[in-house]
Design an enzyme around this catalytic site. Structure first.
Site, short mmCIF file in Angstrom:
data_model
loop_
_atom_site.label_atom_id
_atom_site.label_comp_id
_atom_site.label_asym_id
_atom_site.label_seq_id
_atom_site.Cartn_x
_atom_site.Cartn_y
_atom_site.Cartn_z
N HIS A 179 4.09 -34.60 4.44
CA HIS A 179 4.60 -35.87 3.94
C HIS A 179 5.80 -35.62 3.03
CE1 HIS A 179 4.59 -40.03 2.75
NE2 HIS A 179 4.59 -39.67 1.49
N ASP A 181 8.61 -37.27 0.93
CA ASP A 181 9.18 -38.47 0.32
C ASP A 181 10.69 -38.33 0.19
OD1 ASP A 181 6.79 -40.03 -0.34
OD2 ASP A 181 6.31 -38.36 -1.68
N ASP A 293 1.24 -43.26 3.37
CA ASP A 293 1.42 -43.39 1.92
C ASP A 293 1.85 -44.75 1.38
OD1 ASP A 293 1.10 -42.21 -0.57
OD2 ASP A 293 3.15 -41.50 -0.68
N ASP A 430 1.57 -33.63 0.78
CA ASP A 430 2.97 -33.80 0.39
C ASP A 430 3.72 -32.47 0.47
OD1 ASP A 430 2.13 -36.31 -0.18
OD2 ASP A 430 2.47 -36.22 -2.34
N HIS A 573 8.85 -45.83 0.28
CA HIS A 573 7.77 -46.40 -0.53
C HIS A 573 7.73 -45.94 -1.98
CE1 HIS A 573 6.11 -42.87 1.69
NE2 HIS A 573 5.66 -42.56 0.48
ZN LIG Z 1 4.97 -40.79 -0.20
#
Ligand SMILES: [Zn+2]
Length: 1133
Positions: A179, A181, A293, A430, A573
């Site tokens: 994941h 971000d 997420d 993550d 997000h």
């Molecule tokens: Zn995230």
């Protein structure tokens, strides 16, 4: 007098400087954060500091080079409407139809021309399918008691029989994922440099080592950046991994978007940008959505993925009680159907993950203590370990049997929550798989486990690495197998807000966190849409005319692409959610801000060509803009007249008020045919004695077109000047300002009132806040009280932060220490009441327009809570409507979700995201608050609607961010308040269906897409200009042109035409709406769409242009079903 002038000074200069200061503060912060960083020192010495310095230099150059930026900021970032202005006109001179220019104000049709067939859709009752689940019913059913479920804390004990898989083995798909971000604790670029590039580089090597290994990837923003940095050999290796099915691109959006705050325009745009990139570079078409997420899930996203041609999707962050209920009912896999869909055309196969998180401890089965032992990154000696204190063991010949038993037990238990014997287990977290070692640890150990399982038939399990689509393929095969009729999956309708991950920890804070940037996002959206459409039209017209003449198409397209990507990035997000670290927020803000400026450039470039009468006279000079998009300097002292071009970005002809700055109150406005039009000059105070002036006038501009108006100096017979009235309880006020009449109150106790042809508002003479509203349509009066209130944060250990809202009980009413200054403005174009409190400047404005703009009260709050601690400020509207516990909020500006306020839930659970509107109603009336930014909203009492305006929180809320929210800015929130009569319906049953009225839709459109004025350069000389009117007529009232987007890299003549047919409720009054359009049962004749251009070709395609689609549309006629969003690949010739 002293007090007042101080307030003016403070306020005026605050407005002027806020964003300039913000930018400088951003720069300060960048430097501070980095020098304070304990472990970043060395790196900073080398590269980072110089990168930062470059950034700062660039920003400073930008600021220094261009004074107009300050004006731009004033226009865009700080909504100008709350600057200190005033008006005049007296109570009876407001109605313009009796004014001096009656012939120019076309009387709109009295009754909205709506085809009665178009009313049937919204009149339909909701019908629940046989195996249907309606989320509103589930909320009624559940007790939300949160008992301890044992090892699966939020669930229940799961048991099974050994022989359950004897006839059909358990099929396990282990799905490796990482994941990433695009910004959170680090900026997008820093994450890329430190983690993401290594993950992707290692992926190529490690997947190639063994063809049984798999991986999925979601964030195209990262993937595209990496792609630009790798050589062709590596690119070819990636392509073969995709072809062999080892690497799957899931969703394929630019980011994994927030589903609460994102508007559907931006959701579509970031999906389109990602998909276009994939099509061009990788040639893949994503099949499955992956959203582990986002903090709650919206059916809008399911619909958009469906329209984009995806077949399956996965969601994760759902309220733990809902998860438990769905697990107990075996409804974690379902067809997600839109509430408004009477059939099954919107059904999207969806998998909801059952447990607490997407990390390894919470995905292999119900017991995190066991599952953690199968996260081989946590092997002893590594940087991460298991908080349950039992570490993983490397798999060896000695322990493999015992480890398989342990893991298989978890797999079997998890499998019991689903209807088929196909099981999906994610393997990741993550930013996982950064190092080669981690790949080896995970893939080698799991391969040993799988080899053992698969070679022992008595275990009745087949386990393998898989992509998420491998899993869905097997699931479909199993569930759709005719022999398995009993396994058919249920149909679910509704949404998954408001998310709670444990206890009373409801994630309703992020609906509001960092509202400044949520507003900035919406401004960028309207700029991007406006620029895309105008650029596409300019390009097509230039090609048609065969006269490119140096039109900067390549440069404009580059700026558009950058803006698409910056907007896309911000839908992430942790971006629009307001849950990133301060310096990451600054990075996003800088991107948004730059793109807003760049898009102004694109619009100016496009309008320049379109507006010229003689196209041969066109020449592009980048250093001398023909048009200028800022409001100052419209009438410089040395010129006696100037032309202003007005762009109407909405798809219907529009009569609206436009405001520009002028340097003299003696000014008149004429149409291009030299007809004078009504105008009002108002004051914009810089301080108590000097005021600059602004000019507001009513224009009528064709759909998506450009209108031309002339401003000239006029000592007499020009614009009327506004009149002012100042009130303040207990304080004497005397004020005089050059050019304007300022009245002192005779009696300061009677309510102050303003009105227009449709409405009358009464406000308290003490607070300036609204108390009553009258609809002139039928003379009815309603008590609607505007108030402000504070929420604190709980005194218990877990407190509110960027994600969570944990208030200390009900809000306390805002009571200012000193009486506010109230300013009443009366004028021929608009009237308003402005109150300046310590923390809020609140303005109520009425436009004196016979039309959409005149139907609603415009509300603007400029909020400043920078001096507060652990406080959140709310605006509350208390009405006399008997709405009980029901209210309505929109989802992503696309659809309405009915809500019910429930006493069994804590206060913070009753807050919901409001992207563009919230309303409540009783049998006779509906009250709608339209919003120009996403915020959290609730209706805690019957008749009451509230929105949180800003939040300042001193501490982290333990979701990984590690900071409070203390970077508040002066933030303008804009709204329109609409009161509508409803046809009485007795015994109205609560329904999961509701729609805004047509007027509400159009008012929302006007609020979010204001008219855009551009001043013609004073050096343009005597070039003659012509009105630009691209559409043959207004589009039907219910059809919204989401975008007309020139297609990537082909700066040629193809574009994506995205249309949305809105669902609307006819049971609200449609008299005197002033809409300049009709409805046509969703049909548009293509040859009648454009006036000058022709649709050379039109093809119905999927939302993001990846697939050809079959539909009701043809070359001759576009046809849309109610609520449908469809894309057409068009060639404009
Ligand atoms: Zn995230």
């Amino acid at each position: 007098m002293m007090k007042l002038s101080r307030q003016f000074t403070v306020f005026g200069s605050a407005i002027f400087c806020v964003v300039v200061f913000s930018l400088y503060l951003m720069l300060d912060h960048l430097q501070l954060d980095h020098t304070k960083s304990p472990n970043g020192g060395d790196r900073l010495q080398n590269g980072q500091l110089s990168i930062l310095q470059d950034k700062i230099d660039r920003l400073e150059r930008l600021l220094a080079e261009n004074n107009e930026i300050i004006a731009n900021i004033r226009d865009s970032v700080i909504n100008l409407k709350e600057s200190v202005k005033d008006g005049r006109g007296g109570p009876d001179s407001g109605n313009m139809s009796q004014g001096p220019y009656p012939d120019l104000l076309v009387s709109p049709p009295l009754v909205l021309p709506i085809d009665s067939q178009d009313c049937q859709f919204a009149a339909r009752q909701f019908s629940k399918p046989a195996d249907g689940v309606q989320l509103l019913d589930v909320y009624d059913l559940l007790t939300f008691d949160n008992p301890d479920g044992g090892v699966w804390k939020q669930g229940f004990d799961i048991t099974y029989q050994e022989n359950e898989w004897d006839s059909e083995p358990l099929q396990v798909y282990l799905v490796p994922h990482s994941h990433n971000d695009p910004g959170w604790l680090k900026t997008f670029d820093d994450y890329y440099r430190d983690q993401t590039q290594h993950i992707l580089n290692n992926m190529v090597v490690k997947l190639n080592e063994d063809s049984r290994r798999k991986m999925i990837w979601s964030e195209i923003s990262y993937f595209a950046k990496w792609w630009d940095n790798i050589d062709n050999q590596k690119r070819d290796a990636v392509k073969s991994l995709v072809e062999r099915g080892q690497l799957e691109i899931t969703t394929g959006g630019w980011v994994m978007p927030d589903e609460a705050n994102s508007h559907y325009f931006a959701l579509i745009d970031q999906l389109l940008e990602g998909h276009q990139w994939l099509e061009k570079n990788l040639g893949v078409k994503p099949q499955t959505g992956w959203a582990v997420d986002p903090f709650g899930h919206s059916p809008t996203q399911a619909y958009l993925l469906k329209q984009a041609g995806l077949a399956n999707m996965l969601i994760q962050r759902v309220h733990y009680s809902i998860k438990k209920h769905f697990a107990s009912q075996k409804t974690l896999e379902f067809f997600w159907r839109q509430n408004w869909d009477p059939a099954s055309s919107t059904d999207m196969l969806c998998h909801m993950m059952p447990f607490y998180s997407y990390d390894v401890p919470h995905t292999c089965g119900p017991d995190p203590k066991v599952c953690c032992q199968f996260d081989f990154k946590r092997l002893p000696g590594g940087r991460v370990s298991c908080p349950w204190r039992i570490p993983p063991q490397p798999i060896t010949d000695v322990n493999v049997q015992q480890r398989v038993q342990m893991l298989l037990d978890q797999y079997r238990k998890k499998s019991k929550l689903f209807r088929t014997k196909v099981l999906m287990v994610p393997l990741g977290d993550d930013f996982r798989y950064t190092e080669a070692l981690e790949w080896d640890q995970q893939f080698q150990n799991y391969q040993k486990l799988f080899d053992y399982m698969n070679s022992h038939p008595e275990l009745h399990v087949k386990a393998q690495f898989g992509t998420i689509s491998d899993y869905f393929g097997a699931l479909r095969k199993s569930a759709m197998d005719p022999g398995h009729a009993s396994l058919s999956l249920p149909v679910v309708s509704g949404d998954f807000f408001t998310y709670a991950d444990r206890d009373d920890h409801y994630w309703s804070g992020y609906f509001t966190s960092r509202p400044f940037y949520k507003r900035l996002d919406r401004i960028l959206e309207s700029h991007l849409r406006g620029a895309e459409i105008l650029f596409s039209l300019a390009l097509a017209n230039i090609q048609r005319a065969g006269k490119p003449n140096g039109f900067p198409s390549v440069e404009s397209y580059r700026l558009l692409t950058e803006a698409r990507r910056n907007l896309g990035l911000f839908q992430h997000h942790d971006a629009i959610a307001g849950t990133g670290k301060e310096l990451v927020v600054i990075d996003y803000g800088t991107r948004l801000f730059h793109s807003i400026l760049n898009l102004k450039q694109v619009m100016v470039n496009s309008a320049h060509w379109l507006i010229l009468k003689d196209k041969n006279a066109y020449s592009h000079n980048p250093s001398k803009a023909f048009l200028q998009m800022f409001k100052t300097f419209v009438l410089p002292k040395c010129f006696s007249s100037r032309s202003v071009v007005i762009y109407n970005p909405t798809e219907q002809d529009r009569m609206s008020v436009v405001t520009v700055y002028v340097n003299t109150p003696h000014v008149r406005v004429d149409t291009s045919h030299s007809h004078p039009i009504p105008a009002q000059v108002s004051a914009v105070w810089d301080d108590a004695t000097t005021a600059s002036t602004e000019l507001s006038f009513v224009v009528q501009v064709p759909a998506l077109g450009l209108g031309v108006y002339h401003l000239s100096k006029a000592e007499e017979g020009g614009a009327e000047t506004a009149q002012y009235l100042f009130l303040r309880q207990g304080g004497e006020l005397s004020l005089s300002v050059k050019h304007f009449t300022v009245n002192n109150p005779q009696d300061d106790t009677t309510p102050v009132s303003i009105h227009n042809p449709h409405l009358q508002v009464w406000s308290s003479a003490t607070t300036g806040l609204m108390e009553r509203l009258k609809l002139k349509e039928d003379g009815s009066e309603h008590r609607i009280k505007v108030e402000f209130a504070w929420y604190g944060t709980t005194s218990s250990r877990d407190k509110s932060g960027a994600y969570l809202f944990l208030p200390d009980g009900e809000a306390k009413m805002y009571s200012p220490a000193q009486s506010p200054v109230i300013r009443v403005t009366k004028g021929s174009v608009f009237s308003e009441i402005t109150t300046t409190f310590d923390h809020v400047t609140h303005t109520l404005r009425l436009y004196n327009v016979q039309g959409v703009d005149g139907q609603a009260v415009e509300i603007c709050n400029s909020v400043d809570i920078r001096g507060e601690f652990n406080r959140e400020i709310a605006m509350r509207l208390t009405s006399d409507l008997d709405s009980k516990d029901r209210f309505f909020t929109d989802l992503n500006g696309f659809q309405i979700q009915p809500r019910r306020t429930m006493a069994k839930l804590p206060l913070q659970a009753n807050f919901y995201p409001m992207t563009s509107m919230a309303y409540l109603q009783d049998s006779g009336t509906r009250m709608t608050l339209l919003s120009a930014q996403s915020l959290g909203s609730a209706s805690l009492k019957s008749g009451q609607l509230e929105v949180i305006m800003d939040r300042r929180l001193n501490q982290d809320d333990n979701r990984g961010l590690g900071q409070g929210v203390l970077d508040n800015k002066v933030t303008s929130n804009s709204f329109r308040l609409l009161l509508e009569k409803r046809a009485k319906t007795d015994n109205e049953k609560p329904s999961p269906l509701s729609y805004p009225s047509m007027l509400s839709h159009v008012s929302s459109l006007y609020l979010n897409h204001p008219l855009i004025p551009m001043a013609v350069s004073t050096e343009a000389g005597s070039l003659s200009l012509t009105r630009f009117s691209p559409l043959a007529s207004s589009l039907p009232c219910d059809i919204h042109m989401v975008n007309l987007r020139t297609i990537q890299s082909k700066v040629r003549d193809e574009a994506a035409l995205i249309l949305h047919r809105k669902g609307f409720d006819c049971a609200l009054s449609n008299r005197n709406t002033g809409l300049l359009c009709a409805t046509t049962q969703g049909k548009i004749r293509t040859e009648k769409l454009f006036s000058n251009l022709r649709l050379g070709s039109i093809a119905a395609v999927s939302l993001t242009l990846m697939h050809q689609t079959e539909g009701g549309s043809s070359q001759e006629e576009i046809s849309l079903k109610p609520m449908e969003i469809s894309t057409f690949r068009v060639q404009l010739t």
